[in-house]
Design a protein around this motif. Structure first.
Motif, mmCIF file in Angstrom:
data_model
loop_
_atom_site.group_PDB
_atom_site.id
_atom_site.type_symbol
_atom_site.label_atom_id
_atom_site.label_comp_id
_atom_site.label_asym_id
_atom_site.label_seq_id
_atom_site.Cartn_x
_atom_site.Cartn_y
_atom_site.Cartn_z
ATOM 1 N N ILE A 12 40.964 46.277 32.078
ATOM 2 C CA ILE A 12 41.272 45.248 33.065
ATOM 3 C C ILE A 12 40.715 45.656 34.423
ATOM 4 C CG2 ILE A 12 43.357 44.440 31.898
ATOM 5 C CD1 ILE A 12 44.990 46.078 33.944
ATOM 6 N N ALA A 13 40.601 44.682 35.302
ATOM 7 C CA ALA A 13 40.296 44.912 36.714
ATOM 8 C C ALA A 13 41.452 44.319 37.506
ATOM 9 C CB ALA A 13 38.985 44.249 37.102
ATOM 10 N N VAL A 14 41.931 45.074 38.488
ATOM 11 C CA VAL A 14 43.101 44.666 39.267
ATOM 12 C C VAL A 14 42.738 44.661 40.742
ATOM 13 C CG1 VAL A 14 45.471 45.252 39.898
ATOM 14 C CG2 VAL A 14 44.657 45.695 37.575
ATOM 15 N N LYS A 15 42.939 43.500 41.385
ATOM 16 C CA LYS A 15 42.745 43.422 42.826
ATOM 17 C C LYS A 15 44.090 43.676 43.490
ATOM 18 C CE LYS A 15 40.806 39.741 44.416
ATOM 19 N NZ LYS A 15 40.500 38.440 45.041
ATOM 20 N N ARG A 16 44.124 44.660 44.347
ATOM 21 C CA ARG A 16 45.344 44.957 45.102
ATOM 22 C C ARG A 16 45.156 44.373 46.499
ATOM 23 N NH1 ARG A 16 48.157 50.896 45.864
ATOM 24 N NH2 ARG A 16 50.222 50.063 46.292
ATOM 25 N N LEU A 17 45.887 43.306 46.791
ATOM 26 C CA LEU A 17 45.701 42.608 48.054
ATOM 27 C C LEU A 17 46.086 43.490 49.230
ATOM 28 C CD1 LEU A 17 47.073 39.065 47.204
ATOM 29 C CD2 LEU A 17 44.712 39.840 47.204
#
Length: 91
Positions: A69-74
């Motif tokens: 997965i790829a996770v964007k951490r705002l």
């Protein structure tokens, strides 16, 4: 006053986006809890960081089943996601 203003704005956005709902139904994504995401990204490890944009860093991770997965951490300054939060709160 701020809460009232935010509530009115959320109602307005919800009504204006109702026409887009059929498109959203075609593209449902799974939602994972923070513990799952933290484990998958090795606690958002710098070695797993793929890059960073205006909204925050993106990390690669692997779920327990092996799915990558790829996770964007705002970032704290990002307003991305406010529309989604308003829609969830109003449903």
């Amino acid at each position: 006053m701020i809460v009232l203003g935010l509530g009115i704005w959320c109602l307005w956005r919800k009504r204006s986006l109702k026409g887009d709902q059929s498109e959203k139904d075609d593209f449902e994504l799974p939602i994972y809890d923070i513990v799952t995401i933290t484990n998958a990204t090795n606690n958002f490890s710098e070695k797993d960081k793929l890059g960073e944009g205006g909204f925050g860093p993106v990390y690669k991770g692997k779920l327990e089943g092996g799915q990558e997965i790829a996770v964007k951490r705002l970032s704290k300054n990002s307003i991305q996601g406010i529309n989604e939060a308003c829609m969830d709160a109003m449903e």
